[in-house]
Design a protein around this motif. Structure first.
Motif, PDB file in Angstrom:
ATOM      1  N   GLU A 425       0.826  -1.212   0.000  1.00 31.88           N
ATOM      2  CA  GLU A 425       0.000   0.000   0.000  1.00 31.88           C
ATOM      3  C   GLU A 425       0.859   1.260   0.000  1.00 31.88           C
ATOM      4  O   GLU A 425       0.542   2.249  -0.655  1.00 31.88           O
ATOM      5  CB  GLU A 425      -0.940  -0.010   1.202  1.00 31.88           C
ATOM      6  N   LYS A 428       2.045   2.532  -3.310  1.00 32.40           N
ATOM      7  CA  LYS A 428       1.095   3.314  -4.101  1.00 32.40           C
ATOM      8  C   LYS A 428       1.292   4.813  -3.869  1.00 32.40           C
ATOM      9  O   LYS A 428       0.980   5.619  -4.748  1.00 32.40           O
ATOM     10  CB  LYS A 428      -0.333   2.899  -3.750  1.00 32.40           C
ATOM     11  N   TRP A 429       1.781   5.174  -2.694  1.00 36.99           N
ATOM     12  CA  TRP A 429       2.102   6.589  -2.451  1.00 36.99           C
ATOM     13  C   TRP A 429       3.446   6.928  -3.089  1.00 36.99           C
ATOM     14  O   TRP A 429       3.608   7.981  -3.710  1.00 36.99           O
ATOM     15  CB  TRP A 429       2.148   6.897  -0.954  1.00 36.99           C
ATOM     16  N   HIS A 431       4.782   5.636  -5.694  1.00 34.79           N
ATOM     17  CA  HIS A 431       4.433   5.798  -7.116  1.00 34.79           C
ATOM     18  C   HIS A 431       5.688   5.923  -7.988  1.00 34.79           C
ATOM     19  O   HIS A 431       5.862   6.896  -8.727  1.00 34.79           O
ATOM     20  CB  HIS A 431       3.520   7.019  -7.291  1.00 34.79           C
ATOM     21  N   LEU A 439      -1.197   6.279  -6.952  1.00 35.59           N
ATOM     22  CA  LEU A 439      -1.888   4.996  -7.053  1.00 35.59           C
ATOM     23  C   LEU A 439      -2.782   4.703  -5.846  1.00 35.59           C
ATOM     24  O   LEU A 439      -3.376   3.630  -5.752  1.00 35.59           O
ATOM     25  CB  LEU A 439      -0.861   3.867  -7.211  1.00 35.59           C
ATOM     26  N   LEU A 440      -2.902   5.651  -4.943  1.00 38.80           N
ATOM     27  CA  LEU A 440      -3.721   5.441  -3.749  1.00 38.80           C
ATOM     28  C   LEU A 440      -5.208   5.498  -4.091  1.00 38.80           C
ATOM     29  O   LEU A 440      -5.629   6.222  -5.004  1.00 38.80           O
ATOM     30  CB  LEU A 440      -3.414   6.511  -2.700  1.00 38.80           C
ATOM     31  N   SER A 441      -6.000   4.769  -3.314  1.00 39.62           N
ATOM     32  CA  SER A 441      -7.459   4.878  -3.428  1.00 39.62           C
ATOM     33  C   SER A 441      -7.899   6.195  -2.801  1.00 39.62           C
ATOM     34  O   SER A 441      -7.141   6.847  -2.077  1.00 39.62           O
ATOM     35  CB  SER A 441      -8.128   3.716  -2.704  1.00 39.62           C
ATOM     36  N   GLU A 442      -9.141   6.580  -3.071  1.00 40.06           N
ATOM     37  CA  GLU A 442      -9.659   7.815  -2.485  1.00 40.06           C
ATOM     38  C   GLU A 442      -9.672   7.725  -0.956  1.00 40.06           C
ATOM     39  O   GLU A 442      -9.390   8.700  -0.260  1.00 40.06           O
ATOM     40  CB  GLU A 442     -11.063   8.105  -3.010  1.00 40.06           C
ATOM     41  N   GLN A 443     -10.007   6.531  -0.431  1.00 38.04           N
ATOM     42  CA  GLN A 443     -10.012   6.347   1.017  1.00 38.04           C
ATOM     43  C   GLN A 443      -8.619   6.542   1.598  1.00 38.04           C
ATOM     44  O   GLN A 443      -8.452   7.170   2.646  1.00 38.04           O
ATOM     45  CB  GLN A 443     -10.536   4.955   1.375  1.00 38.04           C
ATOM     46  N   GLN A 444      -7.603   6.024   0.904  1.00 36.87           N
ATOM     47  CA  GLN A 444      -6.232   6.173   1.377  1.00 36.87           C
ATOM     48  C   GLN A 444      -5.768   7.627   1.299  1.00 36.87           C
ATOM     49  O   GLN A 444      -5.073   8.112   2.186  1.00 36.87           O
ATOM     50  CB  GLN A 444      -5.301   5.277   0.567  1.00 36.87           C
ATOM     51  N   LYS A 445      -6.151   8.324   0.246  1.00 39.51           N
ATOM     52  CA  LYS A 445      -5.788   9.735   0.125  1.00 39.51           C
ATOM     53  C   LYS A 445      -6.406  10.542   1.259  1.00 39.51           C
ATOM     54  O   LYS A 445      -5.756  11.402   1.859  1.00 39.51           O
ATOM     55  CB  LYS A 445      -6.246  10.282  -1.227  1.00 39.51           C
TER      56      LYS A 445
END
Length: 567
Positions: A425, A428-429, A431, A439-445
């Motif tokens: 995970e 994804k930050w 990147h 690459l983060l999901s909206e929830q992760q952002k």
């Protein structure tokens, strides 16, 4: 803003590694490894913008490893925990891990360049200091004359001028992974196991250092030198450790995270911290320490003893465990009031919701298995109620869950410190080195933005130098304080407190909803007459919050005439 210490723990092996192979127990070629050069100015600027003041570069010291380099053979596998090796089995205290360098022969220069990048963005640098033990294969190439064990009298279990404790007789060192023939003079393990056959539960890959006190005689270390002793008056290990601290300070390191500090005599700390502050008055010392450990070398409370010895902060493991029991045990949010009564513990302890030794809060196996959202209320409380230093571990801000077996430790809910690995995970930050969260999901952002906002808030006067006033006892009879159906007392899942700075007039109300399943409807927080007087201005007897999401946190700021404004 203030100078409240806010630490970002950056484990170098993981941080910049975007290799997706993730072969359990894999080699550095298979799984890759983060490098000093991966920690770019852009990455550090992102950390600084989140509100952090310090970066703890975890695991940079050269340690025993299964990877070989020119002029540096791989260590015997029986000495290792994991193929990469434990960063707390230090092999050369004056050097850094070659895994992290693009050119292993130039590794110290690459580390110095990283230090310069940290300073250029305004981050102070903390590294590990592991005073209780070293790797069984310890031998310094940088300072060979200062290698631990050099000149020891191996015929004696204890001698004031020995670096190690030596086992009696002549046997063979049988470690859990096999016979270690190079060790002909047996040595005590880092966790005080005086045996030729340490168990898998012992710190068998390490050997304990001797500070001039025979630990078998108990905790009375009053015979050791005082803080003003001259260099020639202190035991040999003290002199070597002072040279190590000096080495890194002169290189530009700003502070030290001291591993298992309670297992080392307090007299040493008083002397060593004083020596370090003579070189740099602002050097920062934080201690990993646990008062309940029977191996501690003080009868005093470890927190008080280490603060008295000169430390700036000490781990608050007790508060961490208390909050965890809300999700894994039978504790209520009301029980968190216990933390508010110890002034030193409240305001000088280092708080965290994760670190490399603890499980990931988003792990499906821990913290009730509720996922990344639990990190919000837990962090809000642990960091929000005091004014001491606070810490966040890389990956926590995007909900890294540590799912599956990575190698040595199995599937234990931790991101392994023993293996070559990358964080799915967190990658994804990273990147690909852009460090933009692409690459983060909206929830992760949203989660990362929340952490950034909270860390920044911790620098505001009310949180950095202000006081705290708990409100749960006032609201136990308040049925609109998150009370669950069937309960006749509130405070199982809800916690509220005030923060106030008298000098600036800044004040906040923080309301935390720990419940991971259900919304809280029509939430109201009552303020007693005492609480209103404590704030110091005319305020209403209650604050209406309304609906709160599962694991939600609400912050209300009072300014000027103290009208309520939700932020």
């Amino acid at each position: 803003m203030s100078d409240r210490v806010r630490i970002y723990q950056l484990f170098v092996r993981h941080f910049g590694n975007t290799n997706e192979s993730r072969v359990p127990g894999g080699t550095i070629v298979q799984n890759g490894c983060g490098k000093f050069v991966d920690i770019t100015e852009r990455a550090l600027e992102e950390i600084k913008e989140m509100g952090f003041t310090h970066v703890w570069l975890t695991g940079v010291l050269e340690h025993a490893s299964g990877t070989s380099y020119p002029n540096r053979p791989a260590d015997n596998p029986v000495l290792l925990k994991g193929r990469a090796g434990s960063p707390y089995a230090v092999k050369d205290y004056f050097d850094v891990c070659p895994d992290y360098a693009c050119d292993p022969e130039n590794r110290l220069e690459e580390f110095k360049e990283l230090l310069a990048r940290c300073k250029s963005v305004g981050l102070k640098v903390v590294i590990d200091f592991v005073p209780n033990h070293v790797a069984r294969s310890y031998g310094s190439d940088v300072e060979p004359d200062l290698s631990f064990g050099k000149g020891d009298d191996v015929r004696q279990f204890f001698h004031r001028e020995n670096h190690f404790f030596y086992l009696e007789g002549e046997w063979k060192m049988q470690l859990p992974g096999g016979l270690y023939e190079p060790e002909v003079h047996g040595r005590v393990t880092g966790n005080n196991a005086a045996t030729w056959s340490p168990s898998p539960n012992d710190w068998y890959e390490t050997v304990k250092l001797n500070y001039g006190h025979d630990y078998r005689t108990g905790r009375d270390t009053s015979h050791l030198p005082g803080p003003e002793a001259e260099l020639h008056e202190v035991p040999k290990t003290w002199r070597t450790m002072d040279a190590i601290l000096s080495h890194w300070q002169l290189m530009g390191v700003d502070g030290f995270r001291c591993d298992m500090a309670h297992m080392v005599p307090m007299e040493f700390w008083r002397w060593a911290v004083r020596q370090a502050r003579w070189r740099n008055p602002e050097v920062y010392f934080m201690a990993e320490a646990y008062d309940g450990d029977p191996a501690k070398l003080t009868d005093e409370n470890v927190l008080h003893a280490l603060l008295g010895a000169g430390f700036d902060s000490v781990y608050d493991g007790d508060s961490y465990e208390l909050v965890k029991q809300i999700y894994e045990g039978d504790k209520w949010a009301n029980d968190l009031d216990d933390i508010l009564w110890d002034e030193r513990k409240l305001n000088q302890m280092l708080r965290y919701a994760e670190n490399h030794d603890e499980v990931r809060i988003a792990s499906p196996k821990h913290w009730g298995g509720h996922g990344l959202k639990v990190g919000v209320p837990v962090t809000a409380f642990l960091l929000g109620v005091g004014r001491g230093p606070c810490m966040l571990y890389n990956g926590q801000e995007v909900g890294e869950p540590a799912i599956g077996s990575e190698g040595f430790s199995g599937d234990d809910g931790r991101s392994s410190i023993f293996d070559y690995w990358s964080l799915p995970e967190f990658c994804k930050w990273v990147h690909g080195g852009a460090y933009d969260g692409g690459l983060l999901s909206e929830q992760q952002k949203e989660l990362r933005e929340w952490y950034a906002g909270w860390i920044q808030l911790m620098g505001e006067p009310a949180f950095s130098r202000g006081d705290v006033f708990g409100l749960n006892y006032i609201n136990r009879d308040n049925e609109h304080f998150g009370r669950a159906e069937g309960e006749d007392v509130s405070g199982k899942w809800m916690y509220a407190f005030l923060r106030r700075d008298q000098k600036s007039g800044q004040a906040f109300l923080v309301v935390i909803h720990f419940n991971p399943w259900q919304k809280a409807q029509e939430v109201e927080v009552r303020l007693s007459q005492e609480a209103r007087e404590w704030i110091g201005h005319e305020v209403a007897h209650k604050v209406v919050i309304g609906e709160m999401a599962p694991c939600g946190v609400e912050v209300v700021e009072f300014w000027g005439d103290f009208e309520v404004e939700e932020i």
